[in-house]
Design an enzyme around this catalytic site. Sequence first.
Site, mmCIF file in Angstrom:
data_model
loop_
_atom_site.group_PDB
_atom_site.id
_atom_site.type_symbol
_atom_site.label_atom_id
_atom_site.label_comp_id
_atom_site.label_asym_id
_atom_site.label_seq_id
_atom_site.Cartn_x
_atom_site.Cartn_y
_atom_site.Cartn_z
ATOM 1 N N SER A 124 -44.285 20.120 41.265
ATOM 2 C CA SER A 124 -44.983 19.649 42.714
ATOM 3 C C SER A 124 -44.401 18.256 43.109
ATOM 4 O O SER A 124 -43.951 17.666 42.222
ATOM 5 C CB SER A 124 -46.551 19.668 42.665
ATOM 6 O OG SER A 124 -46.912 18.889 43.804
ATOM 7 N N TYR A 148 -54.351 15.724 38.629
ATOM 8 C CA TYR A 148 -53.831 16.871 38.801
ATOM 9 C C TYR A 148 -52.190 16.578 38.688
ATOM 10 O O TYR A 148 -51.454 17.177 38.047
ATOM 11 C CB TYR A 148 -53.939 17.475 39.955
ATOM 12 C CG TYR A 148 -52.996 18.374 40.656
ATOM 13 C CD1 TYR A 148 -51.832 18.014 41.677
ATOM 14 C CD2 TYR A 148 -52.702 19.654 40.042
ATOM 15 C CE1 TYR A 148 -51.200 18.814 42.149
ATOM 16 C CE2 TYR A 148 -51.664 20.428 40.335
ATOM 17 C CZ TYR A 148 -50.708 19.854 41.719
ATOM 18 O OH TYR A 148 -49.704 20.917 41.921
ATOM 19 N N LYS A 152 -48.927 17.434 35.861
ATOM 20 C CA LYS A 152 -47.424 18.109 36.158
ATOM 21 C C LYS A 152 -46.319 17.054 35.524
ATOM 22 O O LYS A 152 -45.531 17.660 35.087
ATOM 23 C CB LYS A 152 -47.228 18.203 37.738
ATOM 24 C CG LYS A 152 -48.078 19.156 38.405
ATOM 25 C CD LYS A 152 -48.011 20.560 38.141
ATOM 26 C CE LYS A 152 -48.783 21.366 38.933
ATOM 27 N NZ LYS A 152 -48.311 23.011 38.382
HETATM 28 C C1 WQD Z 1 -50.980 18.075 54.774
HETATM 29 C C2 WQD Z 1 -51.220 16.956 55.777
HETATM 30 C C3 WQD Z 1 -53.210 15.587 55.347
HETATM 31 C C4 WQD Z 1 -56.031 18.915 55.637
HETATM 32 C C5 WQD Z 1 -51.484 18.921 48.791
HETATM 33 C C6 WQD Z 1 -51.109 18.476 47.461
HETATM 34 C C7 WQD Z 1 -49.740 18.740 46.678
HETATM 35 C C8 WQD Z 1 -49.583 20.382 47.026
HETATM 36 C C9 WQD Z 1 -49.715 20.696 48.568
HETATM 37 C C10 WQD Z 1 -49.808 21.475 44.931
HETATM 38 C C11 WQD Z 1 -51.714 15.614 55.271
HETATM 39 C C12 WQD Z 1 -53.176 16.711 56.769
HETATM 40 C C13 WQD Z 1 -55.018 18.120 55.830
HETATM 41 C C14 WQD Z 1 -57.024 18.822 56.866
HETATM 42 C C15 WQD Z 1 -55.456 17.316 57.780
HETATM 43 N N1 WQD Z 1 -50.300 21.212 46.468
HETATM 44 N N2 WQD Z 1 -54.679 17.430 56.636
HETATM 45 N N3 WQD Z 1 -56.825 18.017 57.631
HETATM 46 O O1 WQD Z 1 -51.752 16.627 50.680
HETATM 47 O O2 WQD Z 1 -49.459 17.167 51.681
HETATM 48 O O3 WQD Z 1 -50.208 18.164 49.370
HETATM 49 O O4 WQD Z 1 -51.030 20.265 48.669
HETATM 50 O O5 WQD Z 1 -48.888 21.033 44.439
HETATM 51 O O6 WQD Z 1 -49.864 18.479 45.245
HETATM 52 O O7 WQD Z 1 -51.200 17.217 47.150
HETATM 53 O O8 WQD Z 1 -51.229 18.925 51.671
HETATM 54 O O9 WQD Z 1 -52.155 20.442 53.286
HETATM 55 O O10 WQD Z 1 -53.516 18.618 52.019
HETATM 56 O O11 WQD Z 1 -52.282 17.737 53.839
HETATM 57 O O12 WQD Z 1 -55.109 16.470 58.689
HETATM 58 O O13 WQD Z 1 -58.048 19.298 57.064
HETATM 59 O O14 WQD Z 1 -52.410 17.545 56.604
HETATM 60 O O15 WQD Z 1 -53.541 14.484 55.812
HETATM 61 O O16 WQD Z 1 -51.176 14.837 56.101
HETATM 62 P P1 WQD Z 1 -50.873 17.450 50.846
HETATM 63 P P2 WQD Z 1 -52.537 19.129 52.739
#
Ligand code: WQD
Length: 335
Positions: A124, A148, A152
Amino acid sequence: MNILLTGGAGFIGSHTAVVLLESGHDVVVLDNFSNSKPSVLDRIEAIAGRSCPCENADLLDEAAVRDVFDRHGFDAVVHFAGLKAVGESVEKPLSYYANNLIGTIRLTEAMAEHGVKDLIFSSSATVYRADNPVPYHEDDALGATNPYGRTKVMIEQILRDVCAADPQWSVALLRYFNPIGAHPSGRIGEDPNGIPNNLLPYVSKVAAGELPVIHIFGDDYGTPDGTGVRDYIHVMDLAEGHLLALEYIRERKGAFPFNLGTGKGYSVKEVIAAFERACGRPLPVEIDARRAGDLPIVYANADLARAELGFSAKRDLTEMCADAWRWQQRAWSGQ
Ligand code: WQD
């Protein structure tokens, strides 16, 4: 080749199973269904038009894992199985270290005992230190800020040590950025248990009327529209990247990290606008406080995978949202 997919009933695993089956490989899925459903297997088989045997087993059950290897002659393994919710890992670190680390060690031991030494590991972008400049490159410093992500980083190191101890091993460490979307048939897709942590499945459930409003976690970041920027990649592009990585490690020994991203970032607001175009209507949003641990901008330097694997993402944000929406609308989502 006969390929074992641990966690193959999950989001990335199920799409990779379809791609491998359609490319002529045989696939066996091993899954404990802690975050997936057995019904996914029927749909993998229906899409691919081929059988996909499934072993309901937990990687922590050494006897069960050894029995699976005894009964199947595998040529390679793609290892997806693991817990993957950042927030949950902070609350339950031991569960994450047990499942992710010990599970991987048990798998790798069974592989070695059976002479299976080609492995693709589902890593990741969270392995990269947050203070690396973006776009992240495979040589950048590693260091995670949650259990988490630390699992990794540790697993990548464990696998590098295995390769150093036995030069017969070939390992690809595939660092996913933000996988979204679904198979174009709409029959498999992202189906998280409970309220989604990730943006796209949350937006999708708001569009379907299953959740009332999209919460934007901060609009005061130093980005063009103030919202967080990420490298969203279509899950089908990601699955196709695994096929290329399998072919790559068949030709060489050692451990090889690769970013699987598009090399382009989209903001939260851009994703929401793209999803509004896909579902054909405006979506309710509210601006909330920033989410702890979130970074302003994360996206991949995708040059190495292109140069070495011949990998490049083909599908754009419009297609990612259209395919995700078709999956949400189909009866299967949420089953
Ligand atoms: C994306 C953007 C949030 C939800 C995570 C894990 C990573 C990988 C992918 C496993 C950010 C914003 C999110 C919401 C929002 N998974 N957001 N409202 O955090 O980049 O990565 O998932 O490997 O390890 O960390 O993905 O989709 O949670 O967030 O505004 O309800 O959307 O702040 O900018 P992230 P995400």
